[in-house]
Design a protein around this motif. Sequence first.
Motif, mmCIF file in Angstrom:
data_model
loop_
_atom_site.group_PDB
_atom_site.id
_atom_site.type_symbol
_atom_site.label_atom_id
_atom_site.label_comp_id
_atom_site.label_asym_id
_atom_site.label_seq_id
_atom_site.Cartn_x
_atom_site.Cartn_y
_atom_site.Cartn_z
ATOM 1 N N SER A 12 17.182 9.902 3.501
ATOM 2 C CA SER A 12 16.933 8.956 4.596
ATOM 3 C C SER A 12 15.781 8.013 4.314
ATOM 4 O O SER A 12 15.747 6.896 4.815
ATOM 5 C CB SER A 12 16.644 9.712 5.893
ATOM 6 N N GLY A 13 14.809 8.466 3.552
ATOM 7 C CA GLY A 13 13.669 7.626 3.192
ATOM 8 C C GLY A 13 12.345 8.339 3.368
ATOM 9 O O GLY A 13 12.087 8.918 4.418
ATOM 10 N N VAL A 14 11.527 8.303 2.327
ATOM 11 C CA VAL A 14 10.208 8.931 2.322
ATOM 12 C C VAL A 14 9.185 7.862 1.955
ATOM 13 O O VAL A 14 9.379 7.104 1.000
ATOM 14 C CB VAL A 14 10.163 10.088 1.295
ATOM 15 N N ALA A 15 8.100 7.784 2.721
ATOM 16 C CA ALA A 15 7.029 6.828 2.427
ATOM 17 C C ALA A 15 6.144 7.380 1.313
ATOM 18 O O ALA A 15 5.683 8.521 1.390
ATOM 19 C CB ALA A 15 6.199 6.556 3.672
ATOM 20 N N LEU A 16 5.943 6.574 0.287
ATOM 21 C CA LEU A 16 5.073 6.944 -0.824
ATOM 22 C C LEU A 16 3.917 5.960 -0.905
ATOM 23 O O LEU A 16 4.143 4.751 -0.957
ATOM 24 C CB LEU A 16 5.836 6.909 -2.155
ATOM 25 N N PRO A 17 2.680 6.466 -0.944
ATOM 26 C CA PRO A 17 1.533 5.568 -1.090
ATOM 27 C C PRO A 17 1.421 5.089 -2.538
ATOM 28 O O PRO A 17 1.779 5.805 -3.469
ATOM 29 C CB PRO A 17 0.348 6.449 -0.721
ATOM 30 N N ILE A 18 0.919 3.879 -2.710
ATOM 31 C CA ILE A 18 0.587 3.371 -4.040
ATOM 32 C C ILE A 18 -0.933 3.284 -4.079
ATOM 33 O O ILE A 18 -1.530 2.576 -3.271
ATOM 34 C CB ILE A 18 1.225 2.000 -4.308
ATOM 35 N N PRO A 19 -1.567 4.021 -4.999
ATOM 36 C CA PRO A 19 -3.038 4.001 -5.045
ATOM 37 C C PRO A 19 -3.574 2.577 -5.182
ATOM 38 O O PRO A 19 -3.024 1.761 -5.925
ATOM 39 C CB PRO A 19 -3.368 4.823 -6.298
ATOM 40 N N LEU A 20 -4.645 2.272 -4.449
ATOM 41 C CA LEU A 20 -5.197 0.920 -4.441
ATOM 42 C C LEU A 20 -5.622 0.453 -5.823
ATOM 43 O O LEU A 20 -5.490 -0.726 -6.140
ATOM 44 C CB LEU A 20 -6.398 0.851 -3.489
ATOM 45 N N ASP A 21 -6.124 1.351 -6.642
ATOM 46 C CA ASP A 21 -6.622 0.960 -7.952
ATOM 47 C C ASP A 21 -5.568 1.042 -9.068
ATOM 48 O O ASP A 21 -5.905 0.972 -10.237
ATOM 49 C CB ASP A 21 -7.863 1.775 -8.322
ATOM 50 N N HIS A 22 -4.298 1.193 -8.678
ATOM 51 C CA HIS A 22 -3.201 1.252 -9.650
ATOM 52 C C HIS A 22 -2.076 0.319 -9.216
ATOM 53 O O HIS A 22 -1.899 0.054 -8.032
ATOM 54 C CB HIS A 22 -2.639 2.671 -9.753
ATOM 55 N N ARG A 30 0.836 -1.207 0.000
ATOM 56 C CA ARG A 30 0.000 0.000 0.000
ATOM 57 C C ARG A 30 0.863 1.247 0.000
ATOM 58 O O ARG A 30 0.428 2.304 -0.435
ATOM 59 C CB ARG A 30 -0.922 0.004 1.202
ATOM 60 N N ASP A 31 2.055 1.139 0.566
ATOM 61 C CA ASP A 31 3.029 2.221 0.486
ATOM 62 C C ASP A 31 4.426 1.621 0.562
ATOM 63 O O ASP A 31 4.589 0.467 0.975
ATOM 64 C CB ASP A 31 2.816 3.288 1.570
ATOM 65 N N VAL A 32 5.393 2.395 0.117
ATOM 66 C CA VAL A 32 6.785 1.939 0.104
ATOM 67 C C VAL A 32 7.662 3.075 0.595
ATOM 68 O O VAL A 32 7.290 4.242 0.500
ATOM 69 C CB VAL A 32 7.225 1.497 -1.310
ATOM 70 N N THR A 33 8.809 2.734 1.135
ATOM 71 C CA THR A 33 9.777 3.745 1.551
ATOM 72 C C THR A 33 10.860 3.834 0.493
ATOM 73 O O THR A 33 11.522 2.845 0.189
ATOM 74 C CB THR A 33 10.385 3.400 2.921
ATOM 75 N N VAL A 34 10.997 5.025 -0.063
ATOM 76 C CA VAL A 34 11.959 5.278 -1.126
ATOM 77 C C VAL A 34 13.104 6.101 -0.548
ATOM 78 O O VAL A 34 12.875 7.156 0.050
ATOM 79 C CB VAL A 34 11.286 6.025 -2.298
ATOM 80 N N LYS A 35 14.334 5.622 -0.749
ATOM 81 C CA LYS A 35 15.544 6.332 -0.314
ATOM 82 C C LYS A 35 16.380 6.628 -1.549
ATOM 83 O O LYS A 35 16.684 5.728 -2.325
ATOM 84 C CB LYS A 35 16.374 5.477 0.638
ATOM 85 N N ILE A 36 16.745 7.889 -1.712
ATOM 86 C CA ILE A 36 17.608 8.280 -2.822
ATOM 87 C C ILE A 36 18.836 8.940 -2.211
ATOM 88 O O ILE A 36 18.777 10.089 -1.750
ATOM 89 C CB ILE A 36 16.891 9.225 -3.797
#
Length: 86
Positions: free
Chosen positions: A66-76, A31-37
């Motif tokens: 450090s890492g930012v949580a990004l939601p992934i839309p449920l319908d995508h 439903r969400d992921v943590t992205v670190k760049i």
Amino acid sequence: QPKSTAWDGFARVSREGEGMIVVFKNESNARDVTVKIPNYPAGKFKFQSVMTADSLGVFSGGQISSGVALPIPLDHKVQIVEVRKA
């Protein structure tokens, strides 16, 4: 190595920190992921979902490193985030 049971993605950003982050849910049901760049430039950056047009927040370069949580839309199965200087 990408797997169908895990999310993966990529980022394409300029030296100034503007660009796109693309996350693929695959079959992970995330439903969400943590992205670190790592080594993100200093400054404040606004994240906006291309998929839903929702604002996802304003983050510092340090937070993005450090890492930012990004939601992934449920319908995508993908989240595309436009990154612009705030």
